[in-house]
Write an enzyme that holds these catalytic residues in place. Structure first.
Site, PDB file in Angstrom:
ATOM      1  N   PHE A  82      36.167  47.740  37.840  1.00 26.12           N
ATOM      2  CA  PHE A  82      35.948  46.635  36.890  1.00 26.12           C
ATOM      3  C   PHE A  82      34.470  46.373  36.627  1.00 26.12           C
ATOM      4  O   PHE A  82      33.999  46.465  35.486  1.00 26.12           O
ATOM      5  CB  PHE A  82      36.648  45.386  37.426  1.00 26.12           C
ATOM      6  CG  PHE A  82      36.398  44.141  36.631  1.00 26.12           C
ATOM      7  CD1 PHE A  82      37.003  43.963  35.403  1.00 26.12           C
ATOM      8  CD2 PHE A  82      35.570  43.154  37.113  1.00 26.12           C
ATOM      9  CE1 PHE A  82      36.785  42.816  34.678  1.00 26.12           C
ATOM     10  CE2 PHE A  82      35.346  42.001  36.390  1.00 26.12           C
ATOM     11  CZ  PHE A  82      35.959  41.847  35.174  1.00 26.12           C
ATOM     12  N   GLY A 123      34.116  41.622  44.949  1.00 29.66           N
ATOM     13  CA  GLY A 123      34.354  43.039  44.773  1.00 29.66           C
ATOM     14  C   GLY A 123      35.824  43.377  44.951  1.00 29.66           C
ATOM     15  O   GLY A 123      36.694  42.549  44.719  1.00 29.66           O
ATOM     16  N   LEU A 124      36.066  44.610  45.393  1.00 27.87           N
ATOM     17  CA  LEU A 124      37.427  45.090  45.611  1.00 27.87           C
ATOM     18  C   LEU A 124      38.304  44.914  44.377  1.00 27.87           C
ATOM     19  O   LEU A 124      39.406  44.420  44.450  1.00 27.87           O
ATOM     20  CB  LEU A 124      38.079  44.372  46.797  1.00 27.87           C
ATOM     21  CG  LEU A 124      37.510  44.726  48.167  1.00 27.87           C
ATOM     22  CD1 LEU A 124      38.240  43.960  49.234  1.00 27.87           C
ATOM     23  CD2 LEU A 124      37.625  46.214  48.430  1.00 27.87           C
ATOM     24  N   CYS A 125      37.738  45.256  43.225  1.00 25.59           N
ATOM     25  CA  CYS A 125      38.590  45.207  42.038  1.00 25.59           C
ATOM     26  C   CYS A 125      38.417  46.499  41.253  1.00 25.59           C
ATOM     27  O   CYS A 125      38.280  46.487  40.045  1.00 25.59           O
ATOM     28  CB  CYS A 125      38.300  43.979  41.194  1.00 25.59           C
ATOM     29  SG  CYS A 125      36.562  43.609  41.028  1.00 25.59           S
ATOM     30  N   GLY A 126      38.407  47.612  41.959  1.00 21.93           N
ATOM     31  CA  GLY A 126      38.366  48.908  41.302  1.00 21.93           C
ATOM     32  C   GLY A 126      37.082  49.095  40.522  1.00 21.93           C
ATOM     33  O   GLY A 126      36.022  48.649  40.939  1.00 21.93           O
TER      34      GLY A 126
END
Lengths: 134, 296
Positions: free
Chosen positions: B94, B89-92
């Site tokens: 996406f 995770g932690l990719c906006g």
């Protein structure tokens, strides 16, 4: 008339080779064929086997093992779309032999035609490779 | 009014968050470069494959007995939706964006009365699709063990998809992924995998050039196509996943960059509050001392 032929070997990951050669021996599905400069346009599938690249007429060949693919000779040169390319000297024979045994078992165990075909294909390139090495 | 100590604790916690996001941004940037290189070096193969297929396919397509991979199974009842997302995770937005596009497509298909099967590549997509379409998901491919995506990693998935097609378990396969344009822009892409879509040969120079030369086919056009089509599915899938990997890093870099900036803003405003509170406390103490002295 040029006396060298432009050839490229492309694998799905990258362009492996883009160079000139005097002649290239390709393991075609219907038998080996030699691509020379000014060869007539043709397209052939490749069976698992060794491709030999002669940079000049008297130099020894550079060899790679191809798992299969497609060769296309166009007026611009030879393009090989290779499935997978292996360096011949980097192969572990013991590991290969055990892989072959596994593949034989996989062919026997296959529960239907689709699976069997896939397993046989695997086995085919492995046996071809071990024949080349021996 | 928060106490001075509370403020101090908060500032230091935001600071350490900022350090983490900054590091993640840096890691994503270097991974992005590598992913982008991989996507670029895979391009020649896909392009040449496309060229050959366009020439070959145009000649064979209308003939009876053409490969079902090219002509389709003759119906469009069951569709396999392949959703490629990331493992982390932690990719906006996406993953959410890809899943949103896939969901819209799935809903359309269901409304049209078709059967949908879902294959997830990457567990983030699975986590989002599970709530609504759990019964439709047939499999999830875990790619978390794969660091640098190689063709050999993708081939088993492609083989599985092709086997399912041969067993007539679906008629059409569509792939959802994000095409990489730049670190800031990822384009959600829907691509038909099976039957293999052919590039229009008419307005294409490459195909013209191919048609111009008379080729000799060994063994035969059909046999070559038979060999090439399944491989093309694998190559398209591989290409999609490479693009996806680059997009993921791009999205993460952007997301982490803005998170770092937000943390900076937060630290600034917290520091101002902290300083004001400190001064207010000093002033208060002074007033107490002075008024105490005056009372004497």
């Amino acid at each position: 008339m040029s006396d060298t032929l432009r050839f490229e070997i492309v694998s799905p990951e990258r362009l492996l080779k883009d160079a000139q050669a005097a002649m290239v021996v390709v393991p075609g599905a219907d038998g080996d064929f030699t691509a020379l400069p000014q060869h007539a346009p043709m397209m052939s599938t490749i069976r698992p086997g060794v491709i030999e690249i002669y940079e000049s007429e008297d130099a020894g060949p550079e060899k790679f093992f191809l798992k299969g693919g497609l060769a296309q000779i166009s007026p611009e040169g030879l393009t090989i779309l290779a499935e997978e390319v292996l360096q011949l000297d980097g192969i572990n024979v013991d590991a290969l032999n055990s892989d072959i045994n596994e593949a034989v078992v996989a062919v026997e165990k296959a529960s239907d035609d689709v699976e069997r075909l896939a397993a046989e294909k695997e086995l085919a390139w492995m046996t071809a490779l071990s024949e080349v090495l021996n | 009014m928060p106490s001075l100590k509370d403020l101090k604790v908060r500032i230091s916690s935001v600071k350490s968050t900022q350090k983490i996001t900054k590091a993640m941004k840096m890691v994503a940037a270097s991974k992005l470069r590598r992913a982008q290189e991989a996507a670029e070096s895979a391009r020649p193969y896909a392009e040449r494959m496309e060229k050959v297929l366009a020439g070959l396919g145009a000649a064979v397509k209308d003939q009876p007995g053409a490969s079902p991979l090219l002509a389709g199974s003759g119906q469009h009842e069951v569709e396999l939706v392949v959703v490629a997302t990331s493992e982390r995770g932690l990719c906006g937005g996406f993953n959410t964006n890809i899943v949103k596009a896939a969901k819209a497509h799935i809903r359309e298909l269901i409304d049209a009365g078709k059967t949908v099967k879902i294959l997830c590549i990457g567990k983030k997509g699975f986590a989002q699709l599970r709530q609504e379409y759990k019964h439709l998901i047939i499999d999830t491919k875990d790619m978390s063990g794969v660091k640098n995506l190689a063709f050999a990693d993708v081939q088993p998935i492609a083989t599985e998809v092709l086997t399912m097609f041969e067993r007539a378990e679906f008629d059409v396969a569509t792939l959802f992924y994000a095409k990489f344009q730049s670190a800031l822009v990822q384009v959600n892409t829907k691509q038909q995998l099976i039957p293999v879509p052919l590039r229009e040969a008419a307005n294409d120079d490459d195909a013209d050039e191919l048609a111009g030369a008379i080729y000799e086919y060994e063994p035969s056009e059909e046999a070559i196509l038979e060999d090439l089509l399944p491989r093309n599915v694998a190559v398209q899938l591989y290409r999609g996943l490479l693009e996806n990997a680059a997009s993921e890093q791009g999205a993460r870099m952007t997301a982490m960059d803005s998170a770092t900036r937000n943390a900076g803003d937060m630290i600034d405003s917290l520091s101002i509050t902290y300083n004001r509170t400190r001064q207010a406390n000093i002033t208060k103490e002074l007033i107490e001392i002075i008024s105490g002295a005056e009372a004497l």
